[in-house]
Design an enzyme around this catalytic site. Structure first.
Site, PDB file in Angstrom:
ATOM      1  N   ASP A 136       0.824  -1.222   0.000  1.00  0.00           N
ATOM      2  CA  ASP A 136       0.000   0.000   0.000  1.00  0.00           C
ATOM      3  C   ASP A 136       0.851   1.261   0.000  1.00  0.00           C
ATOM      4  O   ASP A 136       0.411   2.320   0.451  1.00  0.00           O
ATOM      5  CB  ASP A 136      -0.954   0.035   1.208  1.00  0.00           C
ATOM      6  CG  ASP A 136      -1.801  -1.219   1.331  1.00  0.00           C
ATOM      7  OD1 ASP A 136      -2.396  -1.608   0.321  1.00  0.00           O
ATOM      8  OD2 ASP A 136      -1.841  -1.803   2.430  1.00  0.00           O
ATOM      9  N   LYS A 157       2.641   2.071  -5.027  1.00  0.00           N
ATOM     10  CA  LYS A 157       3.362   1.511  -6.184  1.00  0.00           C
ATOM     11  C   LYS A 157       2.605   1.728  -7.480  1.00  0.00           C
ATOM     12  O   LYS A 157       3.211   1.884  -8.542  1.00  0.00           O
ATOM     13  CB  LYS A 157       3.597   0.003  -5.979  1.00  0.00           C
ATOM     14  CG  LYS A 157       4.511  -0.329  -4.823  1.00  0.00           C
ATOM     15  CD  LYS A 157       4.758  -1.823  -4.732  1.00  0.00           C
ATOM     16  CE  LYS A 157       3.490  -2.616  -4.484  1.00  0.00           C
ATOM     17  NZ  LYS A 157       2.808  -2.265  -3.218  1.00  0.00           N
ATOM     18  N   GLY A 182      -3.914  -4.281  -4.792  1.00  0.00           N
ATOM     19  CA  GLY A 182      -4.730  -3.217  -5.362  1.00  0.00           C
ATOM     20  C   GLY A 182      -3.907  -1.982  -5.627  1.00  0.00           C
ATOM     21  O   GLY A 182      -3.135  -1.546  -4.770  1.00  0.00           O
ATOM     22  N   HIS A 183      -4.013  -1.440  -6.822  1.00  0.00           N
ATOM     23  CA  HIS A 183      -3.324  -0.202  -7.188  1.00  0.00           C
ATOM     24  C   HIS A 183      -4.358   0.829  -7.584  1.00  0.00           C
ATOM     25  O   HIS A 183      -5.228   0.555  -8.418  1.00  0.00           O
ATOM     26  CB  HIS A 183      -2.368  -0.427  -8.371  1.00  0.00           C
ATOM     27  CG  HIS A 183      -1.234  -1.359  -8.068  1.00  0.00           C
ATOM     28  ND1 HIS A 183      -0.686  -1.486  -6.815  1.00  0.00           N
ATOM     29  CD2 HIS A 183      -0.530  -2.193  -8.873  1.00  0.00           C
ATOM     30  CE1 HIS A 183       0.309  -2.366  -6.859  1.00  0.00           C
ATOM     31  NE2 HIS A 183       0.415  -2.807  -8.081  1.00  0.00           N
ATOM     32  N   GLN A 208       1.996  -6.128  -3.188  1.00  0.00           N
ATOM     33  CA  GLN A 208       2.297  -6.145  -1.757  1.00  0.00           C
ATOM     34  C   GLN A 208       3.637  -5.433  -1.484  1.00  0.00           C
ATOM     35  O   GLN A 208       4.012  -4.532  -2.211  1.00  0.00           O
ATOM     36  CB  GLN A 208       2.300  -7.578  -1.200  1.00  0.00           C
ATOM     37  CG  GLN A 208       0.932  -8.205  -1.114  1.00  0.00           C
ATOM     38  CD  GLN A 208       0.540  -8.950  -2.372  1.00  0.00           C
ATOM     39  OE1 GLN A 208       1.352  -9.599  -3.007  1.00  0.00           O
ATOM     40  NE2 GLN A 208      -0.719  -8.855  -2.738  1.00  0.00           N
TER      41      GLN A 208
END
Length: 443
Positions: free
Chosen positions: A13, A16, A40-41, A223
């Site tokens: 988180d 990235k 998740g991005h 991650q």
């Protein structure tokens, strides 16, 4: 030309997605090398927000080839939903490639993940319950299904006719759940196969050809370092290897193909889920950072735990990944603070150490040793050059760089693409541009 790995230098988180999107402008190929829909991005482009889980952030550039590598695990239902969402926002997915050897998340993986986590009770890991761990477990047990298995209807039926009765025994006897039906699962996954078929390739060959053509390749991890299966805060980790070395295995390239590794870290620290967190704020400041930083998981919506910047895990990330430079994100979230703490070491049983402990029990007992710096108390959101930053913010960045002995190449001051200071382009810039003659970081 440079082939660059982007990794998370904390617990994930870190932002990235934005940094990968930013660097994708200079990349010809973007490869996601591990993880699944547990990642998740979030990328903000003008007035549109893109929440990506499996599709690499480079998909937002029409000429960039995006590859979901062999080291990932793919939930085809969610990937197709993501394809539909991205296309509905006017983004083409014609350049998306899916590794034929990536493993597939099945319905029983999700059911087992959820039931297993619930059964752990107070010992739960904090998984996203998306079936990631059980999918990787089947991969290691050599009972998993791969994308290429979906492409063969007869072969898929043969596998499911053996696998589903076996998994049903676990679902029914161990967890008291309803069994799955072979025909229903088969029909569903054959539909998925039809949708995904045009994107399926030999990913390792595609990447090798790009290397031969001297195209710029960006390897994107999910991650973060502290969630790595081998090098993270085990057992509160993910089921794959987000560290830079995982890029070679997950993408199918040799280590000589990697030119640079950039780590992404927030200007503070967050963690989602369970596990020790030495610098976690238990006062109101943590809530302030959580609100200002919109600290909610892209995948699960869970609130992230907030803490001060931890240079111990920062130095560990530099060591484990061989970081060349850092991208510091969300500096603007600290704008309102009177003072800012940085963890420079841990006190363990009365002894101060600057090294990260491998034992989870020992890590849980760590007491952070802080140094306090003055805040800047002005907005940095509109800063676009280092000279625009208040001196206290610049001093803070220099302090972090010196603590970790690695230069800072990018500073992010908001979610938008434009809210960024690029000190050096990690793809096109000289590799050691941010180091003094004696090798110390200049920022």
């Amino acid at each position: 030309m440079a082939n660059v790995v982007v990794i998370g230098a904390q617990w994930g988180d870190e932002g990235k997605g934005k940094i990968t999107d930013l660097l994708s402008k200079s990349a010809d190929v973007v490869v996601r090398y591990q993880g699944g829909v547990n990642a998740g991005h979030t990328v903000v482009v003008q007035d549109q927000t893109f929440k990506l889980h499996l599709i690499p952030s480079g998909i937002l550039y029409p000429d960039t080839e995006c590859i979901i590598g062999s080291g990932t695990v793919i939930d085809p239902e969610i990937l197709i939903e993501e394809l539909d969402t991205v296309e509905a926002l006017g983004v083409s997915t014609k350049n998306l490639r899916i590794a034929q050897t990536a493993h597939i998340t099945m319905p029983y993986h999700r059911l087992i993940d959820n039931a297993s986590e619930e059964r752990r009770g107070t010992h739960k890991i904090g998984t996203t319950k998306r079936g990631i761990g059980p999918t990787y477990a089947d991969k290691s047990e050599r009972t998993g299904l791969r994308v290429l298995d979906l492409m063969d209807a007869d072969g898929l039926r043969e596998i499911l006719e053996w696998t589903i009765p076996y998994k049903n025994e676990i679902l029914e006897r161990m967890y008291g759940l309803e069994p799955l039906d072979v025909e229903t699962v088969l029909a569903q996954y054959l539909q998925y196969a039809d949708r995904l078929r045009p994107h399926v390739v030999d990913a390792s060959l595609s990447i090798y050809e790009a290397l031969q053509q001297r195209r710029n390749i960006l390897f994107e991890g999910a991650q973060g370092t502290l969630l790595d299966l081998d090098h993270g805060t085990y057992p509160y980790v993910t089921s794959s290897n987000p560290v830079a070395g995982g890029a070679c295995v997950g993408a199918g390239v040799g280590p000589t193909a990697i030119d640079r590794v950039i780590g992404v870290a927030k200007a503070y620290t967050t963690r989602v889920g369970e596990g020790p967190f030495p610098t976690e704020m238990v006062d109101g400041i943590g809530e302030v950072l959580g609100d200002r930083g919109a600290e909610f998981g892209t995948t699960t919506g869970r609130a992230r735990r907030c803490g001060w910047f931890d240079a111990v895990i920062g130095r560990y990330a530099v060591r484990i990944n061989g970081l060349d430079c850092l991208a510091i994100t969300k500096l603007d979230v600290l704008d309102t603070l009177d003072e800012i703490k940085v963890c420079v070491g841990y006190k363990i049983n009365g002894t101060v150490t600057k090294d990260f402990p491998s034992s989870a029990r020992q890590f849980a007992s760590c007491e952070p040793v802080y140094e306090t710096l003055p805040g800047w108390k002005v907005s940095t959101e509109d800063c676009r050059k280092l000279e625009d930053l208040p001196q206290e913010a610049l001093d803070y960045l220099k302090f972090l760089a010196e603590l970790m002995n690695v230069p800072i190449a990018i500073v992010s001051l908001g979610a938008g693409r434009h809210q960024t200071i690029v000190v050096e382009d990690p793809i096109h810039g000289p590799k050691r541009a941010l180091l003094d003659a004696d090798g110390s970081p200049v920022l």
